[in-house]
Motif scaffolding. Structure first.
Motif, PDB file in Angstrom:
ATOM      1  N   VAL A   1       0.832  -1.200   0.000  1.00  0.00           N
ATOM      2  CA  VAL A   1       0.000   0.000   0.000  1.00  0.00           C
ATOM      3  C   VAL A   1       0.868   1.252   0.000  1.00  0.00           C
ATOM      4  N   VAL A   2       1.948   1.248   0.756  1.00  0.00           N
ATOM      5  CA  VAL A   2       2.850   2.399   0.730  1.00  0.00           C
ATOM      6  C   VAL A   2       3.474   2.534  -0.647  1.00  0.00           C
ATOM      7  N   ALA A   3       3.916   1.403  -1.205  1.00  0.00           N
ATOM      8  CA  ALA A   3       4.555   1.430  -2.525  1.00  0.00           C
ATOM      9  C   ALA A   3       3.606   1.964  -3.581  1.00  0.00           C
ATOM     10  N   ALA A   4       2.350   1.524  -3.537  1.00  0.00           N
ATOM     11  CA  ALA A   4       1.393   1.890  -4.577  1.00  0.00           C
ATOM     12  C   ALA A   4       0.748   3.245  -4.328  1.00  0.00           C
ATOM     13  N   GLY A   5       0.600   3.631  -3.047  1.00  0.00           N
ATOM     14  CA  GLY A   5      -0.174   4.812  -2.738  1.00  0.00           C
ATOM     15  C   GLY A   5       0.599   6.056  -2.383  1.00  0.00           C
ATOM     16  N   HIS A   6       1.629   5.909  -1.575  1.00  0.00           N
ATOM     17  CA  HIS A   6       2.318   7.104  -1.096  1.00  0.00           C
ATOM     18  C   HIS A   6       2.997   7.866  -2.219  1.00  0.00           C
ATOM     19  N   GLU A   7       3.804   7.163  -3.015  1.00  0.00           N
ATOM     20  CA  GLU A   7       4.531   7.833  -4.089  1.00  0.00           C
ATOM     21  C   GLU A   7       3.568   8.474  -5.089  1.00  0.00           C
TER      22      GLU A   7
END
Length: 417
Positions: free
Chosen positions: A247-253
């Motif tokens: 989720v961090v990989a897909a959402g934060h960036e």
């Protein structure tokens, strides 16, 4: 003047980690479409959709799947785990981005709750508070050159994710650096494997801390862990760890790039900024047009044909790889009109797919949009005379094929009188 697309010996366009001219390359690839063979770093050959409708259709085609078990080049050893772009291709069976069908639906349903539009709206007060706090930190140097990306457009989304996950603020910068390295197009062969291992250990530690105090935790991580206690079909600890990482990989960036790209678009198009200030445009219009005009992700990596698939008069053979080039699809005249090169928030023709389409559409899209609709008006209200500190053409893009990101975004927030 920009150079034409480089081609390999077979005449296929060569996609580099660092494009010379992002906007020009989008147009060139659109002209190659709607479906073209491309050469990726390392000489790897894949198909790419470059028009809107064919991208939308293939993203929703069940014969094109996410599992590398169906990629002939990977199974035959032509592509190995050390290939740098493997960082964008999940191979773990506990990762929803590597799954299709019922397995994907199960993980998606178990993790969708916190990202529903209704649940996301509950985060509004937190996002407002975080935004105000980070705006305050910009005040001391408001008359000086600052990197808006590292000082603001990175910090707000990471702060939101941190609160959502229950991660300590002191860990944000380290986490961000690890992800930047993971998706960099300039890592050494195999380096991404080590970085992924570090990220996996980071989230393993987060899960262990939450499990030790689960009754006292009220965050996304705790919600995921409770599914495993409430149902036999709930998430295992391994699935929770991988979900957090994903989720961090897909959402934060994506959100960092969206915020940065909106500010850049307004500064580069002062006439549209004036219309926004006069109330002739709304923030939602500006955000959606930026998602089309300058999407946060250039390329959607990868899907693989489980059988021969006829697309746009060509055949993607069983075992071949397909990527979706969002950047090129934004230039599709049939979908958006003949003025695709114009940044026009009042545009009414077309509907972008910059958050994806079909079963794998980005689950964090409502949160990303909410952050943008809260954070950007607050930024420009506090600093209405915000301007670039360098010419737009001097801005440098990050070396990453999939994401559309700037290395730095130097601005002056409040010019001296």
């Amino acid at each position: 003047m920009s150079c034409p697309l480089q081609r390999n010996a077979d005449g296929f366009p060569v996609l580099h980690a660092v494009p010379e001219d992002v906007q020009a390359d989008r147009e060139r690839l659109y002209q190659e479409g709607p479906l073209t063979r491309v050469e990726l770093p390392g000489g790897v050959i894949a198909w790419a959709t470059t028009h809107h409708e064919v991208s939308r259709l293939t993203l929703n085609d069940p014969r094109l799947v996410k599992s590398v078990d169906h990629w002939a080049d990977f199974q035959n050893g032509v592509v190995t785990e050390e290939w740098p772009l493997m960082a964008t291709i999940p191979t773990d069976g506990t990762n929803m981005l590597a799954l299709d069908g019922e397995a994907h639906r199960r993980l998606r349903s178990l993790t969708a709750g916190p990202f529903s539009a209704r649940r996301v709206e509950r985060l509004r007060p937190r996002i407002e508070r975080l935004t105000a706090r980070y705006l305050d930190t910009l005040e001391d140097k408001a008359h000086q050159v600052q990197d808006l990306k590292s000082a603001f457009t990175f910090k707000v989304p990471m702060g939101v994710i941190g609160e959502l996950y229950g991660i300590e603020e002191g860990e944000y910068a380290h986490l961000g650096r690890m992800y930047a390295k993971l998706f960099s197009g300039t890592t050494e062969p195999g380096e991404h494997i080590e970085i992924y291992g570090d990220l996996f250990q980071f989230f393993t530690d987060v899960v262990a801390r939450k499990k030790a105090n689960l009754d006292e935790c009220d965050d996304f991580t705790a919600d995921l862990l409770r599914t495993g206690l409430e149902s036999e079909d709930g998430l295992s600890d391994m699935e929770v760890i991988v979900t957090l990482l994903t989720v961090v990989a897909a959402g934060h960036e994506t959100t960092v790039n969206l915020l940065t790209n909106v500010v850049r678009a307004l500064l580069d198009h002062p006439e549209q900024h004036e219309r926004l200030k006069k109330g002739e445009l709304g923030w939602e219009q500006v955000i959606e047009e930026t998602l089309r005009f300058d999407p946060p992700n250039n390329v959607m990596m990868f899907r693989f044909a489980t059988e021969d698939v006829e697309v746009a008069g060509q055949t993607i053979k069983k075992g071949e790889a397909l990527l979706t080039h969002y950047g090129a699809a934004t230039r599709d005249r049939a979908e958006f009109g003949d003025d695709v090169h114009v940044f026009d928030p009042a545009r009414t023709k077309g509907r972008h797919i910059s958050f994806g389409y079909g079963p794998h559409i980005c689950p964090g899209a409502p949160l990303s949009r909410l952050e943008a609709n809260i954070t950007l008006p607050m930024l420009f209200e506090r600093f209405p005379d915000l301007r670039l500190a360098v010419a737009d053409e001097e801005l440098q893009v990050v070396a990453a094929l999939s994401t559309n990101s700037l290395k730095e975004f130097p601005v002056i927030l409040r010019p001296k009188d």
